[in-house]
Design a protein around this motif. Structure first.
Motif: not given
Length: 393
Positions: A142-143, A197-200, A231-235
């Protein structure tokens, strides 16, 4: 829990390391990707930036993505109108060692077709190497707002289960929750399967972007599966993530991984540079010998442009049709406006323009226009190659 790290064996069609470089370069070039050195050749370095080793590691690809961004910023590369497509390889580096790297990048656009284009080229390279069962795991972070909400709940989850974390993960959690998460995944720890889960957590815009990516890759027949544990690092990564399972051949391990990294440039250098990258990494049993940079000679006489979402959905199919027919062409798939595409076609002075609009997309056809005479004809996509070979004869 499904393991993401179980290697698969494949029959690489007698591809030596130099052949891998040659094949990947040829396919990437046919889709409009240029060697990075060619992109930089007409520019002068305007600044030198440092890239801390600790920050370089967050792209999960040993710095291949962050290194490319650093160079682009140092040269003040114009990335938009149209966006920049390039590939990088370490095959010319005498210090390559036992690892061969080939990376594809689409810089200067947030358009969702950029992910599909990178995945399509990567898929065709894999097929050419003999990997017929290639399949990408796909997810999204996501953003910025979406990933922040996900990260907040991830921290809560890990803190709640702190006593059940392995000692190494507990220490990593003190520095960065994503490092702890990476350890849990590698150890295939039971806690990993139940993480948020990021998609949520996706915003409306993020859901729209991801939905478009999936529509593109389905229309382009790119093999994939949704995996909410990718999942990977958000930075580093924002929006789409993709990864193929590792492949083993005669002692060599091939991994293919990447995603959209709009936030990485701001994280490292304070300047946002939207982009998508996918990296092939081949760990070899023997030291890789340096090879000369290949010169891809082509004289495109066709420029493919599209108008409307339906046409953009089918655009990768048309581009693949042109490539497999060995017709040199230009395209501007990641352009935002039809006028940008027409302007780019005029600048390149190609004799013929192939246009797909909404109507043509519904009829599986294109318009072939003679740029000089303005005469044009509607041609079914299935007979496009024969038609173009005829008018070029």
């Amino acid at each position: 829990m499904k393991s993401a790290f179980t290697p698969a064996h494949f029959n690489m069609t007698r591809v030596l390391h130099t052949d891998f470089h040659k094949r990947a370069t040829c396919i990437a070039s046919s889709y409009g990707f240029l060697p990075f050195d060619d992109v930089l050749r007409s520019m002068k370095r305007k600044r030198r930036l440092s890239l801390p080793a600790a920050r370089r590691k967050i792209d999960s690809l040993n710095g291949e993505i962050s290194g490319a961004i650093k160079t682009c910023l140092e040269y003040d590369m114009p990335l938009e109108n149209p966006p920049t497509l390039f590939f990088q390889t370490n095959q010319q580096n005498k210090k390559t060692g036992n690892r061969l790297v080939f990376g594809l990048h689409v810089l200067g656009t947030k358009e969702s077709i950029a992910e599909a284009l990178a995945l399509k080229v990567a898929t065709e390279i894999a097929y050419d190497l003999g990997i017929k069962d290639i399949q990408f795991r796909v997810n999204t972070m996501g953003d910025k707002d979406s990933s922040q909400k996900f990260t907040r709940d991830l921290v809560v989850y890990l803190r709640k289960n702190i006593n059940a974390l392995p000692a190494q993960a507990r220490e990593a959690f003190k520095k960065d929750p994503f490092l702890a998460l990476e350890i849990l995944e590698k150890k295939e720890h039971g806690l990993f399967a139940d993480i948020p889960k990021p998609m949520e957590y996706l915003s409306t815009d993020s859901r729209k972007h991801f939905r478009e990516v999936l529509e593109y890759i389905e229309t382009a027949e790119i093999p994939y599966e949704l995996d909410d544990l990718l999942i990977k690092h958000r930075d580093c990564y924002s929006q789409t993530l993709f990864e193929a399972r590792p492949y083993v051949h005669e002692g060599s391990l091939l991994s293919i991984s990447g995603g959209r990294y709009d936030q990485l440039s701001r994280s490292l250098f304070g300047k946002e540079m939207p982009g998508v990258g996918i990296v092939f990494s081949l760990s070899c049993a023997k030291k890789v010998r340096p090879a000369p940079l290949l010169s891809i000679q082509k004289d495109p006489r066709v420029f493919f442009i599209h108008l409307g979402f339906e046409a953009k959905l089918k655009s990768l199919f048309v581009v693949e049709k042109l490539r497999t027919s060995r017709i040199p062409f230009y395209h501007s798939l990641v352009a935002r406006q039809f006028s940008e595409e027409l302007h780019h076609a005029d600048e390149l002075s190609v004799p013929y323009i192939v246009i797909m609009g909404q109507r043509e997309a519904l009829e599986d056809a294109v318009i072939v226009r003679n740029r000089e005479t303005r005469a044009q004809e509607v041609v079914p996509i299935e007979t496009l190659s024969d038609y173009l070979h005829t008018i070029r004869a």
